[in-house]
Design a protein around this motif. Structure first.
Motif, PDB file in Angstrom:
ATOM      1  N   VAL A 238       0.419 -10.545  -4.467  1.00 14.58           N
ATOM      2  CA  VAL A 238      -0.059 -11.381  -3.379  1.00 14.58           C
ATOM      3  C   VAL A 238      -1.489 -10.963  -3.030  1.00 14.58           C
ATOM      4  O   VAL A 238      -1.729  -9.796  -2.717  1.00 14.58           O
ATOM      5  N   PRO A 239      -2.478 -11.857  -3.110  1.00 13.76           N
ATOM      6  CA  PRO A 239      -3.888 -11.486  -2.904  1.00 13.76           C
ATOM      7  C   PRO A 239      -4.139 -10.716  -1.612  1.00 13.76           C
ATOM      8  O   PRO A 239      -4.869  -9.735  -1.601  1.00 13.76           O
ATOM      9  N   GLU A 240      -3.492 -11.164  -0.517  1.00 11.47           N
ATOM     10  CA  GLU A 240      -3.779 -10.510   0.752  1.00 11.47           C
ATOM     11  C   GLU A 240      -3.185  -9.104   0.842  1.00 11.47           C
ATOM     12  O   GLU A 240      -3.505  -8.350   1.754  1.00 11.47           O
ATOM     13  N   SER A 241      -2.306  -8.755  -0.086  1.00 15.14           N
ATOM     14  CA  SER A 241      -1.735  -7.406  -0.060  1.00 15.14           C
ATOM     15  C   SER A 241      -2.762  -6.367  -0.472  1.00 15.14           C
ATOM     16  O   SER A 241      -2.650  -5.196  -0.119  1.00 15.14           O
TER      17      SER A 241
ATOM     18  N   LEU B 298       6.884  -2.574  -8.757  1.00 13.32           N
ATOM     19  CA  LEU B 298       6.388  -3.939  -8.587  1.00 13.32           C
ATOM     20  C   LEU B 298       7.531  -4.944  -8.602  1.00 13.32           C
ATOM     21  O   LEU B 298       7.588  -5.874  -7.810  1.00 13.32           O
ATOM     22  N   TRP B 299       8.459  -4.764  -9.512  1.00 15.28           N
ATOM     23  CA  TRP B 299       9.529  -5.746  -9.690  1.00 15.28           C
ATOM     24  C   TRP B 299      10.591  -5.691  -8.603  1.00 15.28           C
ATOM     25  O   TRP B 299      11.129  -6.714  -8.199  1.00 15.28           O
ATOM     26  N   PHE B 300      10.881  -4.472  -8.102  1.00 11.96           N
ATOM     27  CA  PHE B 300      12.023  -4.347  -7.221  1.00 11.96           C
ATOM     28  C   PHE B 300      11.701  -3.957  -5.779  1.00 11.96           C
ATOM     29  O   PHE B 300      12.524  -4.136  -4.896  1.00 11.96           O
ATOM     30  N   LEU B 301      10.516  -3.408  -5.537  1.00 10.67           N
ATOM     31  CA  LEU B 301      10.233  -2.884  -4.209  1.00 10.67           C
ATOM     32  C   LEU B 301       9.188  -3.670  -3.436  1.00 10.67           C
ATOM     33  O   LEU B 301       9.202  -3.669  -2.208  1.00 10.67           O
TER      34      LEU B 301
ATOM     35  N   VAL C  27       0.833  -1.196   0.000  1.00  2.61           N
ATOM     36  CA  VAL C  27       0.000   0.000   0.000  1.00  2.61           C
ATOM     37  C   VAL C  27       0.867   1.244   0.000  1.00  2.61           C
ATOM     38  O   VAL C  27       0.584   2.229  -0.710  1.00  2.61           O
ATOM     39  N   LEU C  28       1.939   1.237   0.777  1.00  5.35           N
ATOM     40  CA  LEU C  28       2.841   2.385   0.821  1.00  5.35           C
ATOM     41  C   LEU C  28       3.494   2.632  -0.533  1.00  5.35           C
ATOM     42  O   LEU C  28       3.639   3.779  -0.966  1.00  5.35           O
ATOM     43  N   VAL C  29       3.894   1.547  -1.181  1.00  2.00           N
ATOM     44  CA  VAL C  29       4.500   1.693  -2.503  1.00  2.00           C
ATOM     45  C   VAL C  29       3.468   2.210  -3.504  1.00  2.00           C
ATOM     46  O   VAL C  29       3.772   3.032  -4.370  1.00  2.00           O
ATOM     47  N   LEU C  30       2.224   1.729  -3.383  1.00  2.00           N
ATOM     48  CA  LEU C  30       1.151   2.219  -4.249  1.00  2.00           C
ATOM     49  C   LEU C  30       0.996   3.737  -4.100  1.00  2.00           C
ATOM     50  O   LEU C  30       0.900   4.462  -5.102  1.00  2.00           O
ATOM     51  N   ILE C  31       0.997   4.208  -2.857  1.00  2.00           N
ATOM     52  CA  ILE C  31       0.885   5.651  -2.610  1.00  2.00           C
ATOM     53  C   ILE C  31       2.086   6.382  -3.193  1.00  2.00           C
ATOM     54  O   ILE C  31       1.954   7.455  -3.799  1.00  2.00           O
ATOM     55  N   GLY C  32       3.283   5.785  -3.033  1.00  2.00           N
ATOM     56  CA  GLY C  32       4.489   6.387  -3.582  1.00  2.00           C
ATOM     57  C   GLY C  32       4.436   6.489  -5.093  1.00  2.00           C
ATOM     58  O   GLY C  32       4.836   7.507  -5.673  1.00  2.00           O
ATOM     59  N   VAL C  33       3.936   5.443  -5.746  1.00  2.00           N
ATOM     60  CA  VAL C  33       3.804   5.449  -7.208  1.00  2.00           C
ATOM     61  C   VAL C  33       2.843   6.549  -7.639  1.00  2.00           C
ATOM     62  O   VAL C  33       3.102   7.270  -8.616  1.00  2.00           O
TER      63      VAL C  33
END
Length: 220
Positions: A89-92, A79-82, A4-10
């Motif tokens: 992963v479904p639960e993510s 997605l690939w590196f972070l 979720v944090l990476v999603l916000i960062g993106v």
């Protein structure tokens, strides 16, 4: 939580990429003028073509299109590196499609609501097309381009093609990402904002005074 944090960062990085006002930068650096003082006052490709000609307008399109492509690259690299498990992963709660959709939304909104221009900007078409080449793939993006091109050729209104292509976006997203509702919601939000950005064009179309391709410039 990391996904979720990476999603916000993106989303934030994509928003900042989208916010770069290439139309204004090119008009000032190479043409020593402010594109916002000419034509429709918009910083996007259509007004750039009318204000700076094919070379200047083409440069604006390519750079805005490139912002969209780069936002997709940012999403893929994240997605690939972070993200552990590639964000799949479904639960993510964060899918591959959702990450790409967040990048599309962020970049397009950044262009339309650029913080460097008082949260004003372009109408998001060139940027969105670049984003969709990453999010929908070549085939999906080409369908969008075909809708745009057919209607522009048929009506000679760039705005009609732009609005129709934006309107088709949620339906194409449903075909490609059926079941991934967060991603589809992002694409739908993006489409609605792009259509909203064309509200002036919609009003002029309704009143019958929208400019067609090939119309002579109005005299002062």
């Amino acid at each position: 939580m990391s996904s979720v944090l990476v999603l916000i960062g993106v989303f934030i990085i994509s928003f900042l990429l989208g916010s770069i006002p290439w139309g204004l930068i090119i008009s000032r650096v190479f043409y020593h003028t402010d594109i916002r003082e000419h034509g429709s006052g918009n910083i996007g490709t259509t007004n750039a073509m009318r204000t700076m000609g094919k070379v200047g307008g083409g440069a604006v399109f390519l750079l805005d299109f490139g912002k969209g492509l780069l936002s997709g690259v940012v999403a893929m690299l994240s997605l690939w590196f972070l993200v552990p498990g590639g964000g799949l992963v479904p639960e993510s709660g964060v899918s591959y499609a959702f990450m790409l959709a967040a990048a599309t939304t962020g970049c397009t909104l950044g262009h339309i609501f650029s913080p460097w221009l008082g949260f004003k900007g372009g109408k998001g078409i060139a940027v969105a097309v670049g984003c969709l080449f990453m999010s929908f793939g070549v085939m999906g993006a080409c369908v969008e381009l075909a809708i745009f091109a057919v209607l522009v050729i048929a009506t000679r209104y760039v705005s009609v093609g732009s609005i129709a292509a934006a309107g088709a976006c949620p339906f194409i997203a449903c075909v490609i990402y059926w079941g991934d509702w967060p991603a589809i919601a992002c694409f739908t939000l993006t489409a609605l904002v792009v259509i909203w950005a064309h509200r002036g064009n919609i009003e002029r179309l309704r009143d019958g005074n929208e400019r067609r391709i090939g119309d002579k410039k109005e005299e002062a």
